[in-house]
Write a protein that holds these residues in place. Structure first.
Motif, PDB file in Angstrom:
ATOM      1  N   LEU A 127       0.838  -1.188   0.000  1.00  0.00           N
ATOM      2  CA  LEU A 127       0.000   0.000   0.000  1.00  0.00           C
ATOM      3  C   LEU A 127       0.877   1.244   0.000  1.00  0.00           C
ATOM      4  CD1 LEU A 127      -2.690  -0.940   2.657  1.00  0.00           C
ATOM      5  CD2 LEU A 127      -2.930  -0.960   0.174  1.00  0.00           C
ATOM      6  N   GLY A 128       0.403   2.281  -0.651  1.00  0.00           N
ATOM      7  CA  GLY A 128       1.123   3.540  -0.660  1.00  0.00           C
ATOM      8  C   GLY A 128       0.593   4.487   0.402  1.00  0.00           C
ATOM      9  N   VAL A 129       1.211   5.635   0.498  1.00  0.00           N
ATOM     10  CA  VAL A 129       0.814   6.638   1.483  1.00  0.00           C
ATOM     11  C   VAL A 129      -0.634   7.053   1.270  1.00  0.00           C
ATOM     12  CG1 VAL A 129       1.261   8.987   2.313  1.00  0.00           C
ATOM     13  CG2 VAL A 129       3.164   7.480   1.766  1.00  0.00           C
ATOM     14  N   ILE A 130      -1.058   7.189   0.025  1.00  0.00           N
ATOM     15  CA  ILE A 130      -2.436   7.611  -0.255  1.00  0.00           C
ATOM     16  C   ILE A 130      -3.427   6.589   0.291  1.00  0.00           C
ATOM     17  CG2 ILE A 130      -4.116   8.081  -2.080  1.00  0.00           C
ATOM     18  CD1 ILE A 130      -1.770   9.190  -3.750  1.00  0.00           C
ATOM     19  N   SER A 131      -3.154   5.311   0.112  1.00  0.00           N
ATOM     20  CA  SER A 131      -4.050   4.269   0.602  1.00  0.00           C
ATOM     21  C   SER A 131      -4.080   4.202   2.120  1.00  0.00           C
ATOM     22  CB  SER A 131      -3.622   2.897   0.069  1.00  0.00           C
ATOM     23  OG  SER A 131      -3.687   2.866  -1.318  1.00  0.00           O
ATOM     24  N   ILE A 132      -2.957   4.467   2.737  1.00  0.00           N
ATOM     25  CA  ILE A 132      -2.857   4.334   4.188  1.00  0.00           C
ATOM     26  C   ILE A 132      -3.359   5.584   4.901  1.00  0.00           C
ATOM     27  CG2 ILE A 132      -1.238   4.065   6.120  1.00  0.00           C
ATOM     28  CD1 ILE A 132       0.497   2.381   4.162  1.00  0.00           C
ATOM     29  N   ARG A 133      -2.899   6.757   4.473  1.00  0.00           N
ATOM     30  CA  ARG A 133      -3.185   7.995   5.192  1.00  0.00           C
ATOM     31  C   ARG A 133      -4.265   8.864   4.550  1.00  0.00           C
ATOM     32  NH1 ARG A 133      -0.358   9.027   9.994  1.00  0.00           N
ATOM     33  NH2 ARG A 133      -1.364  10.990   9.595  1.00  0.00           N
ATOM     34  N   GLY A 134      -4.547   8.655   3.278  1.00  0.00           N
ATOM     35  CA  GLY A 134      -5.517   9.489   2.575  1.00  0.00           C
ATOM     36  C   GLY A 134      -4.821  10.526   1.710  1.00  0.00           C
ATOM     37  N   LEU A 135      -5.566  11.086   0.797  1.00  0.00           N
ATOM     38  CA  LEU A 135      -5.011  12.014  -0.188  1.00  0.00           C
ATOM     39  C   LEU A 135      -4.467  13.289   0.452  1.00  0.00           C
ATOM     40  CD1 LEU A 135      -4.473  12.615  -3.142  1.00  0.00           C
ATOM     41  CD2 LEU A 135      -6.788  13.534  -3.309  1.00  0.00           C
ATOM     42  N   LYS A 136      -5.177  13.861   1.408  1.00  0.00           N
ATOM     43  CA  LYS A 136      -4.733  15.114   2.022  1.00  0.00           C
ATOM     44  C   LYS A 136      -3.401  14.919   2.745  1.00  0.00           C
ATOM     45  CE  LYS A 136      -6.350  18.935   4.803  1.00  0.00           C
ATOM     46  NZ  LYS A 136      -7.467  19.521   5.537  1.00  0.00           N
ATOM     47  N   ALA A 137      -3.264  13.836   3.487  1.00  0.00           N
ATOM     48  CA  ALA A 137      -2.006  13.552   4.191  1.00  0.00           C
ATOM     49  C   ALA A 137      -0.888  13.284   3.191  1.00  0.00           C
ATOM     50  CB  ALA A 137      -2.172  12.367   5.125  1.00  0.00           C
ATOM     51  N   ALA A 138      -1.183  12.583   2.101  1.00  0.00           N
ATOM     52  CA  ALA A 138      -0.173  12.290   1.089  1.00  0.00           C
ATOM     53  C   ALA A 138       0.334  13.576   0.447  1.00  0.00           C
ATOM     54  CB  ALA A 138      -0.738  11.357   0.030  1.00  0.00           C
ATOM     55  N   GLU A 139      -0.559  14.528   0.210  1.00  0.00           N
ATOM     56  CA  GLU A 139      -0.140  15.810  -0.358  1.00  0.00           C
ATOM     57  C   GLU A 139       0.774  16.562   0.606  1.00  0.00           C
ATOM     58  OE1 GLU A 139      -3.893  17.603  -1.314  1.00  0.00           O
ATOM     59  OE2 GLU A 139      -4.006  16.562  -3.238  1.00  0.00           O
ATOM     60  N   ALA A 140       0.496  16.482   1.897  1.00  0.00           N
ATOM     61  CA  ALA A 140       1.344  17.139   2.892  1.00  0.00           C
ATOM     62  C   ALA A 140       2.729  16.492   2.926  1.00  0.00           C
ATOM     63  CB  ALA A 140       0.694  17.073   4.272  1.00  0.00           C
ATOM     64  N   VAL A 141       2.778  15.167   2.851  1.00  0.00           N
ATOM     65  CA  VAL A 141       4.063  14.459   2.841  1.00  0.00           C
ATOM     66  C   VAL A 141       4.854  14.838   1.592  1.00  0.00           C
ATOM     67  CG1 VAL A 141       5.148  12.182   2.660  1.00  0.00           C
ATOM     68  CG2 VAL A 141       3.272  12.536   4.258  1.00  0.00           C
ATOM     69  N   LYS A 142       4.183  14.878   0.452  1.00  0.00           N
ATOM     70  CA  LYS A 142       4.859  15.219  -0.804  1.00  0.00           C
ATOM     71  C   LYS A 142       5.421  16.638  -0.745  1.00  0.00           C
ATOM     72  CE  LYS A 142       4.266  15.225  -5.769  1.00  0.00           C
ATOM     73  NZ  LYS A 142       3.359  15.032  -6.893  1.00  0.00           N
ATOM     74  N   ALA A 143       4.652  17.576  -0.199  1.00  0.00           N
ATOM     75  CA  ALA A 143       5.126  18.957  -0.082  1.00  0.00           C
ATOM     76  C   ALA A 143       6.347  19.034   0.827  1.00  0.00           C
ATOM     77  CB  ALA A 143       4.010  19.849   0.453  1.00  0.00           C
ATOM     78  N   THR A 144       6.329  18.272   1.908  1.00  0.00           N
ATOM     79  CA  THR A 144       7.473  18.244   2.825  1.00  0.00           C
ATOM     80  C   THR A 144       8.696  17.662   2.149  1.00  0.00           C
ATOM     81  OG1 THR A 144       5.990  18.037   4.716  1.00  0.00           O
ATOM     82  CG2 THR A 144       8.281  17.384   5.058  1.00  0.00           C
ATOM     83  N   MET A 145       8.509  16.628   1.334  1.00  0.00           N
ATOM     84  CA  MET A 145       9.630  16.001   0.626  1.00  0.00           C
ATOM     85  C   MET A 145      10.217  16.932  -0.431  1.00  0.00           C
ATOM     86  SD  MET A 145       8.215  12.131   0.108  1.00  0.00           S
ATOM     87  CE  MET A 145       9.513  11.699  -1.004  1.00  0.00           C
ATOM     88  N   GLU A 146       9.381  17.736  -1.067  1.00  0.00           N
ATOM     89  CA  GLU A 146       9.853  18.618  -2.134  1.00  0.00           C
ATOM     90  C   GLU A 146      10.539  19.866  -1.597  1.00  0.00           C
ATOM     91  OE1 GLU A 146       6.293  19.233  -4.380  1.00  0.00           O
ATOM     92  OE2 GLU A 146       6.594  17.411  -5.550  1.00  0.00           O
TER      93      GLU A 146
END
Length: 53
Positions: A23-42
């Motif tokens: 499972l990916g971050v989107i499946s585990i945490r949801g789309l909003k959380a995945a977007e926050a993680v992606k922004a932090t990584m970038e």
């Protein structure tokens, strides 16, 4: 992290039959959380790019 590695992290990994293996971050945490993680990584990438100019 390569584009392929990021895709696997966020979307998960599937086998050759299309069945989800991990499972990916989107499946585990949801789309909003995945977007926050992606922004932090970038963020560090942008800082490093600005420093090299």
């Amino acid at each position: 992290m390569s584009k392929d590695e990021r895709d696997k992290l966020f979307n998960g990994k599937k086998d050759e039959n299309g069945k989800t293996v991990d499972l990916g971050v989107i499946s585990i945490r949801g789309l909003k959380a995945a977007e926050a993680v992606k922004a932090t990584m970038e963020r560090p990438q942008h800082v490093g790019n600005n420093r090299n100019q």
